[in-house]
Design a protein around this motif. Sequence first.
Motif, short mmCIF file in Angstrom:
data_model
loop_
_atom_site.label_atom_id
_atom_site.label_comp_id
_atom_site.label_asym_id
_atom_site.label_seq_id
_atom_site.Cartn_x
_atom_site.Cartn_y
_atom_site.Cartn_z
N CYS A 113 25.00 2.60 60.58
CA CYS A 113 25.87 3.09 61.66
C CYS A 113 27.34 3.02 61.26
O CYS A 113 28.10 3.96 61.47
N GLN A 114 27.74 1.89 60.68
CA GLN A 114 29.13 1.73 60.25
C GLN A 114 29.49 2.73 59.17
O GLN A 114 30.57 3.31 59.18
N LEU A 115 28.59 2.94 58.21
CA LEU A 115 28.86 3.87 57.12
C LEU A 115 29.06 5.29 57.64
O LEU A 115 29.88 6.04 57.10
N LEU A 116 28.33 5.66 58.68
CA LEU A 116 28.39 7.02 59.18
C LEU A 116 29.42 7.21 60.30
O LEU A 116 29.62 8.33 60.77
N THR A 117 30.08 6.13 60.70
CA THR A 117 31.11 6.22 61.74
C THR A 117 32.28 7.11 61.32
O THR A 117 32.71 7.97 62.11
N PRO A 118 32.84 6.97 60.10
CA PRO A 118 33.97 7.83 59.74
C PRO A 118 33.65 9.33 59.74
O PRO A 118 34.54 10.15 59.93
N SER A 119 32.39 9.68 59.58
CA SER A 119 31.99 11.09 59.59
C SER A 119 31.63 11.57 61.00
O SER A 119 31.21 12.72 61.17
N GLY A 120 31.79 10.71 61.99
CA GLY A 120 31.59 11.13 63.37
C GLY A 120 30.16 11.11 63.87
O GLY A 120 29.88 11.68 64.92
N TYR A 121 29.27 10.44 63.17
CA TYR A 121 27.88 10.38 63.61
C TYR A 121 27.65 9.25 64.60
O TYR A 121 26.78 9.33 65.46
N TYR A 122 28.41 8.17 64.47
CA TYR A 122 28.29 7.01 65.34
C TYR A 122 29.68 6.52 65.72
O TYR A 122 30.66 6.80 65.03
N GLU A 123 29.72 5.77 66.82
CA GLU A 123 30.93 5.05 67.17
C GLU A 123 30.53 3.68 67.68
O GLU A 123 29.46 3.52 68.28
N GLN A 127 19.36 12.98 51.39
CA GLN A 127 19.69 11.93 52.35
C GLN A 127 20.22 10.68 51.64
O GLN A 127 21.21 10.09 52.07
N GLU A 128 19.57 10.30 50.55
CA GLU A 128 20.03 9.13 49.80
C GLU A 128 21.41 9.38 49.19
O GLU A 128 22.28 8.51 49.23
N ASN A 129 21.64 10.57 48.65
CA ASN A 129 22.95 10.90 48.09
C ASN A 129 24.03 10.92 49.17
O ASN A 129 25.16 10.48 48.94
N PHE A 130 23.69 11.42 50.35
CA PHE A 130 24.61 11.42 51.48
C PHE A 130 25.02 10.00 51.83
O PHE A 130 26.20 9.69 52.02
N LEU A 131 24.04 9.11 51.87
CA LEU A 131 24.31 7.70 52.18
C LEU A 131 25.11 7.04 51.06
O LEU A 131 26.05 6.27 51.33
N LYS A 132 24.78 7.34 49.81
CA LYS A 132 25.53 6.78 48.68
C LYS A 132 27.00 7.19 48.74
O LYS A 132 27.89 6.39 48.47
N ASP A 133 27.27 8.46 49.09
CA ASP A 133 28.65 8.91 49.23
C ASP A 133 29.39 8.11 50.30
O ASP A 133 30.55 7.75 50.13
N HIS A 134 28.70 7.81 51.39
CA HIS A 134 29.32 7.03 52.46
C HIS A 134 29.52 5.57 52.05
O HIS A 134 30.48 4.93 52.49
N VAL A 135 28.63 5.04 51.22
CA VAL A 135 28.81 3.68 50.70
C VAL A 135 30.07 3.64 49.83
O VAL A 135 30.90 2.72 49.96
N LEU A 136 30.23 4.63 48.97
CA LEU A 136 31.43 4.68 48.11
C LEU A 136 32.70 4.79 48.94
O LEU A 136 33.71 4.15 48.64
N LEU A 137 32.65 5.59 50.00
CA LEU A 137 33.80 5.72 50.90
C LEU A 137 34.10 4.37 51.57
O LEU A 137 35.26 3.96 51.65
N LEU A 140 22.95 -2.12 51.71
CA LEU A 140 23.01 -1.98 53.16
C LEU A 140 22.96 -3.35 53.84
O LEU A 140 23.70 -3.59 54.80
N PHE A 141 22.14 -4.24 53.33
CA PHE A 141 22.04 -5.58 53.89
C PHE A 141 23.38 -6.30 53.79
O PHE A 141 23.86 -6.90 54.75
N LEU A 142 24.03 -6.21 52.63
CA LEU A 142 25.32 -6.88 52.44
C LEU A 142 26.42 -6.26 53.29
O LEU A 142 27.27 -6.97 53.84
N ILE A 143 26.42 -4.95 53.44
CA ILE A 143 27.40 -4.30 54.32
C ILE A 143 27.14 -4.73 55.76
O ILE A 143 28.08 -4.98 56.52
N GLY A 144 25.88 -4.83 56.14
CA GLY A 144 25.54 -5.29 57.48
C GLY A 144 26.06 -6.68 57.75
O GLY A 144 26.60 -6.96 58.82
#
Length: 87
Positions: free
Chosen positions: A34-44, A70-80, A5-9
């Motif tokens: 926020c960026q990871l969850l943007t494609p799923s419509g949680y943030y813009e 929750q961690e698996n949900f986030l991991k899926d978004h990291v892979l995406l 997350l730090f590196l993506i940030g």
Amino acid sequence: METILFLIGIQEFGHIRDQFTKEQKQDLMHVAICQLLTPSGYYELERTDDEGWPHYRQIKQMPDMDPIAQENFLKDHVLLYFDEHGI
């Protein structure tokens, strides 16, 4: 996961520095989530401030999940994210 997350940030912030304060590190991880969850419509992305920090607006609430889900949900978004950025 925190390191990823730090590196993506940093990637989304776009400015590499020798040092970040503890608060800036937390901000970078927030930017990543926020960026990871943007494609799923949680943030813009709302705007980028004068210092280059992106600011996001939450569009919808996160579903209730136990910590493992929750961690698996986030991991899926990291892979995406990695897939979308050719990483």
